[in-house]
Design a protein around this motif. Structure first.
Motif: not given
Length: 227
Positions: A219-222, A201-202, A153, A198-199, A226, A51
């Motif tokens: 953010t990493y997630g953006e 990454l987001r 998270y 996960l926290g 997803a 990721r």
């Protein structure tokens, strides 16, 4: 296989290995636990790496793997080695969280929990473990507090990590345990590491060190598909 599909496969494998491990503990089959437990953190670290997560997060998870393997052996040197490996993982997390905001009222609650727990456990811990456990507990508590600055998270992950290791400490102190104590230790630990990963990454890039080249508000997630 695309990176997104590989990431999903690794996360799914981590979750399946966790279920197998917990099932083995409930069934009392040590061999299943001995095989499944060492797979958890490498799979989660692989997911984070695919990721594009921070190297410090990968390092923290791999130090967790070192602690996992050490604690499979029932010997005092293995316990100290495992605690040391986990401590290095917490240092990685703290370096990672240095840009996160601090919630001082929550910090006061964590400080009270630390002092109270160590005070209650102190007399029942083996004499040679009192100082190492107290020092490790301080490091872990600070990590859990700093994780809360990254959001729900990571905050839950830090709190569950603290709970998991507190359960281990009560076992070392020979306090009365919950039924299937190893199950509860591993359930809270696996959830903790997953939520921390996960926290991070987001989290906004500005809250996670080292800063990435991407825009600080993303953010990493953006920046990636997803979960």
């Amino acid at each position: 296989m695309s990176r997104d599909r590989l990431a999903r496969a690794l996360l799914t494998a981590f979750l399946l290995a966790t279920v197998v491990d917990l099932g083995g503990l409930l069934a009392g089959v040590w061999t299943v636990h001995a095989v499944a437990k060492p797979l958890l953190m490498p799979l989660l670290a692989g997911y984070v790496a695919v990721r594009g997560g921070p190297r410090l997060l990968v390092a923290a998870l791999l130090f967790g793997w070192g602690g996992d393997v050490a604690l499979l052996f029932d010997a005092d040197p293995a316990f100290m080695l495992g605690m040391g490996s986990f401590a290095l993982g917490h240092v990685c997390y703290l370096l990672l969280f240095k840009g996160a905001p601090m919630r001082r009222p929550l910090g006061a609650l964590y400080a009270l929990a630390l002092v109270g727990t160590v005070a209650l456990l102190w007399a029942d811990l083996p004499a040679d473990l009192r100082i190492p456990v107290a020092g490790y507990s301080l490091l872990l508590t600070v990590m859990a507090f700093r994780a809360s600055g990254l959001g729900l998270y990571a905050g839950l992950g830090g709190a569950l990590f603290l709970l998991s290791d507190t359960l281990i400490a009560t076992g070392v102190a020979q306090w009365p345990q919950l039924p299937a104590p190893d199950f509860w230790v591993m359930a809270t630990y696996a959830a903790a590491q997953c939520l921390l990963a996960l926290g991070v990454l987001r989290a906004p890039a500005r809250a996670v060190a080292p800063h990435r080249e991407e825009a600080a508000t993303a953010t990493y997630g953006e920046r990636r598909t997803a979960l």
